[in-house]
Write a protein that holds these residues in place. Structure first.
Motif, PDB file in Angstrom:
ATOM      1  N   ARG A 189      34.291  25.498   3.244  1.00 44.70           N
ATOM      2  CA  ARG A 189      33.083  24.946   3.870  1.00 44.70           C
ATOM      3  C   ARG A 189      32.759  23.559   3.305  1.00 44.70           C
ATOM      4  NH1 ARG A 189      31.200  30.340   2.809  1.00 44.70           N
ATOM      5  NH2 ARG A 189      31.270  31.612   4.695  1.00 44.70           N
ATOM      6  N   ILE A 190      32.964  23.375   1.998  1.00 47.97           N
ATOM      7  CA  ILE A 190      32.682  22.063   1.387  1.00 47.97           C
ATOM      8  C   ILE A 190      33.602  21.002   1.967  1.00 47.97           C
ATOM      9  CG2 ILE A 190      32.781  20.758  -0.762  1.00 47.97           C
ATOM     10  CD1 ILE A 190      31.848  23.325  -2.207  1.00 47.97           C
ATOM     11  N   VAL A 191      34.875  21.319   2.112  1.00 45.49           N
ATOM     12  CA  VAL A 191      35.793  20.362   2.728  1.00 45.49           C
ATOM     13  C   VAL A 191      35.374  20.076   4.172  1.00 45.49           C
ATOM     14  CG1 VAL A 191      38.185  19.981   3.460  1.00 45.49           C
ATOM     15  CG2 VAL A 191      37.712  20.936   1.203  1.00 45.49           C
ATOM     16  N   GLY A 192      34.902  21.101   4.860  1.00 41.44           N
ATOM     17  CA  GLY A 192      34.354  20.879   6.196  1.00 41.44           C
ATOM     18  C   GLY A 192      33.178  19.922   6.179  1.00 41.44           C
ATOM     19  N   ASP A 193      32.307  20.060   5.185  1.00 38.74           N
ATOM     20  CA  ASP A 193      31.166  19.144   5.064  1.00 38.74           C
ATOM     21  C   ASP A 193      31.636  17.717   4.797  1.00 38.74           C
ATOM     22  OD1 ASP A 193      29.336  21.169   5.477  1.00 38.74           O
ATOM     23  OD2 ASP A 193      28.994  21.539   3.332  1.00 38.74           O
ATOM     24  N   MET A 194      32.698  17.569   4.021  1.00 42.89           N
ATOM     25  CA  MET A 194      33.237  16.239   3.739  1.00 42.89           C
ATOM     26  C   MET A 194      33.788  15.598   5.023  1.00 42.89           C
ATOM     27  SD  MET A 194      35.076  17.290   0.138  1.00 42.89           S
ATOM     28  CE  MET A 194      35.699  15.691  -0.330  1.00 42.89           C
ATOM     29  N   ALA A 195      34.448  16.397   5.843  1.00 45.33           N
ATOM     30  CA  ALA A 195      34.936  15.882   7.118  1.00 45.33           C
ATOM     31  C   ALA A 195      33.776  15.548   8.052  1.00 45.33           C
ATOM     32  CB  ALA A 195      35.871  16.893   7.767  1.00 45.33           C
ATOM     33  N   ARG A 196      32.758  16.393   8.052  1.00 45.97           N
ATOM     34  CA  ARG A 196      31.561  16.127   8.868  1.00 45.97           C
ATOM     35  C   ARG A 196      30.957  14.766   8.514  1.00 45.97           C
ATOM     36  NH1 ARG A 196      27.314  19.208  11.331  1.00 45.97           N
ATOM     37  NH2 ARG A 196      28.315  21.161  10.698  1.00 45.97           N
ATOM     38  N   ALA A 197      30.882  14.479   7.211  1.00 46.26           N
ATOM     39  CA  ALA A 197      30.285  13.217   6.765  1.00 46.26           C
ATOM     40  C   ALA A 197      31.064  12.004   7.254  1.00 46.26           C
ATOM     41  CB  ALA A 197      30.202  13.200   5.240  1.00 46.26           C
TER      42      ALA A 197
END
Length: 431
Positions: A60-68
């Motif tokens: 999920r954190i890596v997903g948040d990084m991609a979202r940013a």
């Protein structure tokens, strides 16, 4: 660095000497070069965040990084929770435009779980190592770098792009129909699909991926009457479970071989009793030399190039299983969450031809088709039945799925430049 300088020289070369990209495409190429350090820094951050498939918070954190990265580019980003499949979920980003929809596929997870000692990004010049650095965090960075270049050149404004970054590519959740529901729907809505797994490289030459084989796990369980070994092979006891297992596996070896087909046996156990764990990785067995085995278990995988081959080989395997030795029985079960094949097609070849047109205009070598028997399965198999698909658009590197996984950082430039121009041309209809 030499390749980066070559890319810059390409932009300054006389028009008569080589094919020239358009001014807009030159802007994309220059942007990728100018932002190279930024992209390497992003790759380092992604790699240093563990996102083994079963590390749900890490995924999920890596997903948040991609979202940013995607939201400032005008994408509407949503997280699709996959708790019902035992996995973290998927990141889906959409940016509507007037062009044809282009689906970009990558994944957030890696094979390196949180307890693996291989955890950190390390750089030595143009080479960097790290868990998942090529598979597939390098692919994520190529996607982002290409989209940023399109934004700088103004071609992202009208482009119609969907990005799907799955959170369980390395170990698909169950049921597979739920785990890949959103990816399949995105493929059905797309005009073209581009998958950003590792670039295929052989002896310095770069290749296009127009096909991948399937990957499906199977479990074979055999049973027999148990008793004193002095009675083995007689009418009362028959042959026992281990002989039945050996007969079937040897039947697979003798009767199934054909091009583009493999069927590995990864683990075997037999005895009185024998068992396999729920994940299908660990087997236990006990027995004595003077006891006929009651149970035997084997687990392996099946890889095929087309759906027709897959169905035909499965039927043949079942036929081999059903011809039992006396007083034995057997059951062959195929897992329901495998990868379908990305079969070769004229549409996929046409996409590679479009990529080679980009290569010619950018002064890069053209790419031949890569042998699908040398590629692993990927998420592109889930969409290839519905949309023309091209794979292997991520970074160049090696040692995937192993300690010491590495990438050529200069390949970030080539791949992002290729992708930016190709996405623009496909979405906006330019040849």
């Amino acid at each position: 660095m030499r390749l980066i300088l070559a890319a810059m020289l390409l932009l300054l070369a006389p028009a008569a000497a080589i094919a020239q990209p358009s001014p807009t495409e030159q802007t994309m190429m220059q942007t990728v070069v100018a932002e190279h350090d930024r992209h390497i820094a992003l790759l380092e951050r992604l790699v240093n965040q563990n996102s083994g498939t079963l590390n749900l918070p890490g995924v999920r954190i890596v997903g948040d990084m991609a979202r940013a990265e995607l939201e400032p580019l005008g994408f509407e980003v949503r997280w699709v929770d996959m708790a019902e499949t035992g996995r973290a979920g998927h990141l889906i980003a959409t940016r509507a435009g007037r062009g044809r929809n282009i689906l970009l596929i990558g994944h957030l997870d890696t094979v390196f779980e949180a307890d693996n000692p291989f955890q950190r990004f390390e750089r030595d010049g143009a080479r960097a190592v790290g868990p998942g650095i090529g598979d597939d965090k390098g692919g994520i960075v190529v996607i982002i770098a290409a989209l940023r270049a399109m934004q700088a050149a103004g071609t992202l404004d009208d482009a119609n792009v969907t990005v799907v970054l799955t959170g369980d590519e390395e170990r698909i959740g169950s049921p597979g129909s739920v785990a890949r529901r959103d990816l399949v729907a995105a493929g059905q809505a797309a005009a073209f699909a581009l998958e950003f797994e590792n670039l295929a490289v052989d002896d310095g030459a770069e290749f296009g991926t127009i096909a991948r084989r399937s990957s499906t796990n199977w479990t074979l369980t055999t049973s027999g009457r148990t008793g004193h070994s002095s009675g083995v092979f007689n009418d009362a006891l028959g042959y026992g479970a281990i002989y039945e297992l050996a007969r079937i596996l040897d039947g697979f070896r003798r009767d199934l071989p054909e091009p583009n087909l493999t069927y590995n046996v990864g683990v075997v156990a037999g005895g009185t009793p024998a068992a396999i764990d729920a994940e299908g990785f660990n087997v236990t067995a006990s027995g004595k030399t003077n006891i006929v085995a009651s149970t035997a278990i084997a687990r392996g995988d099946l890889r095929t190039l087309t759906l027709e081959q897959d169905e035909r080989v499965r039927a043949r395997m079942q036929a081999i299983v059903e011809t039992h030795l006396p007083r034995t029985d057997a059951e062959l079960v195929f897992a329901g969450n495998g990868y379908p094949p990305m079969a070769p097609s004229e549409g996929n070849r046409a996409l590679l031809a479009r990529l080679n047109a980009v290569n010619r205009d950018l002064g890069l070598p053209e790419m031949a088709e890569y042998d699908p028997a040398r590629r692993g399965a990927a998420d592109s198999g889930f969409v290839a039945q519905d949309v023309d698909t091209l794979g292997g658009l991520g970074v160049a590197g090696g040692n995937a799925h192993a300690d010491g996984e590495w990438v050529d950082l200069d390949s970030l430039v080539r791949q992002a430049q290729r992708a930016a121009v190709l996405i623009t041309r496909l979405s906006l209809g330019a040849e």
